[in-house]
Design a protein around this motif. Structure first.
Motif, PDB file in Angstrom:
ATOM      1  N   GLY B  14       0.800  -1.232   0.000  1.00 45.11           N
ATOM      2  CA  GLY B  14       0.000   0.000   0.000  1.00 45.11           C
ATOM      3  C   GLY B  14       0.827   1.273   0.000  1.00 45.11           C
ATOM      4  O   GLY B  14       0.285   2.369  -0.113  1.00 45.11           O
ATOM      5  N   THR B  15       2.154   1.127   0.153  1.00 45.88           N
ATOM      6  CA  THR B  15       3.012   2.321   0.178  1.00 45.88           C
ATOM      7  C   THR B  15       2.995   3.005  -1.182  1.00 45.88           C
ATOM      8  O   THR B  15       3.269   2.371  -2.208  1.00 45.88           O
ATOM      9  CB  THR B  15       4.474   1.928   0.519  1.00 45.88           C
ATOM     10  N   LYS B  16       2.691   4.301  -1.166  1.00 43.65           N
ATOM     11  CA  LYS B  16       2.682   5.040  -2.431  1.00 43.65           C
ATOM     12  C   LYS B  16       4.075   5.632  -2.634  1.00 43.65           C
ATOM     13  O   LYS B  16       4.437   6.628  -2.005  1.00 43.65           O
ATOM     14  CB  LYS B  16       1.617   6.135  -2.388  1.00 43.65           C
ATOM     15  N   ALA B  17       4.864   5.006  -3.501  1.00 37.72           N
ATOM     16  CA  ALA B  17       6.261   5.421  -3.681  1.00 37.72           C
ATOM     17  C   ALA B  17       6.377   6.597  -4.638  1.00 37.72           C
ATOM     18  O   ALA B  17       7.206   7.489  -4.431  1.00 37.72           O
ATOM     19  CB  ALA B  17       7.076   4.250  -4.188  1.00 37.72           C
ATOM     20  N   LEU B  18       5.567   6.599  -5.689  1.00 32.73           N
ATOM     21  CA  LEU B  18       5.625   7.683  -6.679  1.00 32.73           C
ATOM     22  C   LEU B  18       4.220   8.091  -7.095  1.00 32.73           C
ATOM     23  O   LEU B  18       3.330   7.238  -7.210  1.00 32.73           O
ATOM     24  CB  LEU B  18       6.419   7.231  -7.911  1.00 32.73           C
ATOM     25  N   LYS B  19       4.057   9.389  -7.303  1.00 34.83           N
ATOM     26  CA  LYS B  19       2.743   9.891  -7.720  1.00 34.83           C
ATOM     27  C   LYS B  19       2.910  10.845  -8.904  1.00 34.83           C
ATOM     28  O   LYS B  19       3.835  11.658  -8.905  1.00 34.83           O
ATOM     29  CB  LYS B  19       2.095  10.678  -6.566  1.00 34.83           C
ATOM     30  N   ASN B  20       2.039  10.716  -9.830  1.00 34.94           N
ATOM     31  CA  ASN B  20       1.923  11.701 -10.894  1.00 34.94           C
ATOM     32  C   ASN B  20       3.262  12.130 -11.521  1.00 34.94           C
ATOM     33  O   ASN B  20       3.574  13.307 -11.595  1.00 34.94           O
ATOM     34  CB  ASN B  20       1.196  12.934 -10.290  1.00 34.94           C
ATOM     35  N   VAL B  21       4.051  11.148 -11.935  1.00 32.04           N
ATOM     36  CA  VAL B  21       5.364  11.463 -12.519  1.00 32.04           C
ATOM     37  C   VAL B  21       5.214  11.733 -14.013  1.00 32.04           C
ATOM     38  O   VAL B  21       4.700  10.909 -14.762  1.00 32.04           O
ATOM     39  CB  VAL B  21       6.356  10.288 -12.290  1.00 32.04           C
TER      40      VAL B  21
END
Lengths: 296, 224
Positions: B14-21
């Motif tokens: 569930g860890t969000k490592a990257l967003k909206n790259v």
């Protein structure tokens, strides 16, 4: 293909490294495979001896056919000639009344005195037929229905028991061979999996560098093949020693046991062991490296 | 060469490592990715090398759409990338030369040419005297240079180095960055992650800052 040829030396070196870096576990794998294949060799030897015995027993499968009253010696010989052409008949021999008398006299031993009570020979001429056990029913039915044959003494109970023994020996040999084959496969594939586990970091690196599965797996397959062949070599050496030392003494102790020629048998078993070890090594290794494929 | 549109990476826990790259990197570009530990720098590199795959969005690396389930294409792509891993991933009990050559073996380079080029690469990183030394006997900096030689010897289209300056003193770190930059040419893009921002200031490069999984392109200069 180009990658394979350019790197053949590397693959061989890596296979030796895989073995050398884990000497103890590979030594045990080599010894384990060697002894299992030796057992397999023993089973094969037993099978070959059993096969010889089965052959001898099968040769003893014999029935007697008695002629109708009106059939004279010439007629009997014609029937025998016809009988010999039947599928499943190995040999048919005319036994004269005199010969039948002598045979029974011998069989009766001390009781043979009873035959003196007869004024004439009580035994008739008959035909002694050696048959193929596997075609027993068919042959008996054909002989019984032949013109001029009155009665067939088939010793069916004994023949069926004989057939049972032969089948049991064959089945036992098959089961043991399968057990040895499966055990060797399990040992080899386990050994390869262990090698893969010990080298998982290296495998992961190769994967990240874009190595195809075949490139990663090949040294492991070679190592497995090499170890199994070495095990096969050990087993073959033990078999040769056993054949030279102990084989003939079996014949001396169990006189009735027919033995195949030692050198011929030895060559056959060594060739089979080496062939089987190569095949099992290859299949076991491929089975072992399938874990590489599964991981993608 | 690299194009990311609205790429996100969420790990299975569930860890969000990257967003909206969203980014575009072209050939010959030098890119520094900076950010604190755990900001998402390594996750971004993992996406570029196909170790992880986008949870959403579209990512293309060297013309290859990055998505799960195409191992064959992924392996081909990896052969065009020169990776320098944070922990080097050198193969133990092998010499420096053998480690450099392993990257070339996969490409099917003839043995003689392979050995010659591997020796030249090691010479270029200053390790010509350690060719036959097992990598576990090398210092941290030397091992890192072997990893760089292994990456560059394949003449990759994309050279990726994850934290190459970590655990190095100032001079050695500068030296490593200098070596990596020297392999940049009109065809090869170089991407380096680092949190040592003071070492990379004022260069002709693109600076990407990663913070809590979001990227900011702070300066863009294309070589040429």
């Amino acid at each position: 293909m180009k990658v394979f040829f350019y790197n053949l030396g590397y693959f061989i070196l890596e296979a030796f490294r895989t073995i050398r870096f884990h000497p103890l576990s590979n030594l045990f794998s080599f010894l384990g495979t060697g002894f299992i294949l030796f057992l397999f060799g023993l089973v094969l030897t037993g099978w070959a001896v059993g096969d010889e015995l089965v052959g001898a027993l099968e040769q003893e499968a014999q029935v007697s056919a008695y002629f109708a009253d009106q059939v004279g010696e010439a007629g009997a010989k014609q029937i025998i000639t016809k009988m010999k052409t039947l599928d499943g008949v190995w040999e048919a021999r005319y036994v004269t009344a005199g010969e039948a008398y002598a045979k029974n006299r011998e069989l009766l031993g001390n009781e043979a005195e009873i035959l003196r009570l007869f004024d004439n020979n009580p035994f008739e001429a008959f035909v002694e037929i050696k048959i193929d056990l596997n075609k027993m029913d068919q042959v008996l039915s054909q002989i019984s229905s032949m013109k001029g044959i009155e009665y067939v003494r088939d010793n069916r109970d004994i023949l069926e028991k004989l057939k049972g023994i032969v089948d049991a020996i064959k089945l036992l040999g098959g089961v043991i061979a399968a057990a040895v084959g499966i055990t060797t496969l399990v040992i080899i594939s386990h050994m390869i999996r262990q090698g893969i586990y010990h080298n998982k970091e290296q495998i992961n690196t190769l994967r990240l560098l874009g190595a195809p599965n075949s490139f990663i797996a090949f040294p492991f397959v070679m190592a497995g093949l090499l170890l199994t062949l070495l095990g096969g070599g050990l087993a073959a050496a033990l078999i040769i020693v056993m054949m030279n030392q102990g084989y003939q003494s079996i014949g001396e102790y169990i006189m009735f046991l027919p033995l195949p020629p030692a050198q011929e048998l030895c060559r056959f078993i060594v060739a089979i062991i080496l062939g089987i070890s190569a095949a099992l090594g290859l299949v076991g290794s491929l089975f072992g490296v399938s874990s590489i494929q599964k991981e993608g | 060469m690299i194009e990311a549109n609205d790429v996100a990476l969420t790990y299975s826990d569930g860890t969000k490592a990257l967003k909206n790259v969203n980014l575009k990197i072209g050939p010959g570009e030098l890119v520094y990715i900076t950010g604190h530990s755990g900001s998402g720098k390594t996750s971004l590199l993992k996406l570029l090398m196909g170790i992880e795959f986008p949870s959403s969005g579209k990512l293309t690396v060297l013309g290859q759409r990055m998505k799960k389930g195409n191992d064959r294409k992924l392996r081909k792509l990896r052969r065009k990338i020169g990776p320098v891993f944070q922990e080097f991933k050198l193969i133990e009990r092998r010499t420096a030369l053998e480690n450099v050559m392993i990257g070339m073996r996969i490409l099917g380079i003839p043995p003689r040419k392979m050995k010659q080029e591997a020796m030249e690469a090691l010479k270029k990183v200053g390790l010509e005297h350690k060719l036959h030394t097992p990598v576990e006997h090398l210092s941290w900096g030397e091992a890192q240079r072997v990893a760089i030689a292994r990456a560059v010897v394949r003449k990759p289209a994309l050279l990726i180095a994850d934290e190459p300056t970590g655990n190095l003193d100032h001079n050695n770190a500068l030296n490593i960055l200098h070596i990596l930059n020297s392999f940049r040419d009109e065809k090869t893009a170089v991407i380096i992650t680092t949190h040592a921002t003071h070492l990379i200031e004022g260069q002709d490069a693109t600076y990407i800052r990663v913070q809590e999984g979001e990227i900011t392109i702070e300066q863009r200069r294309v070589a040429g």
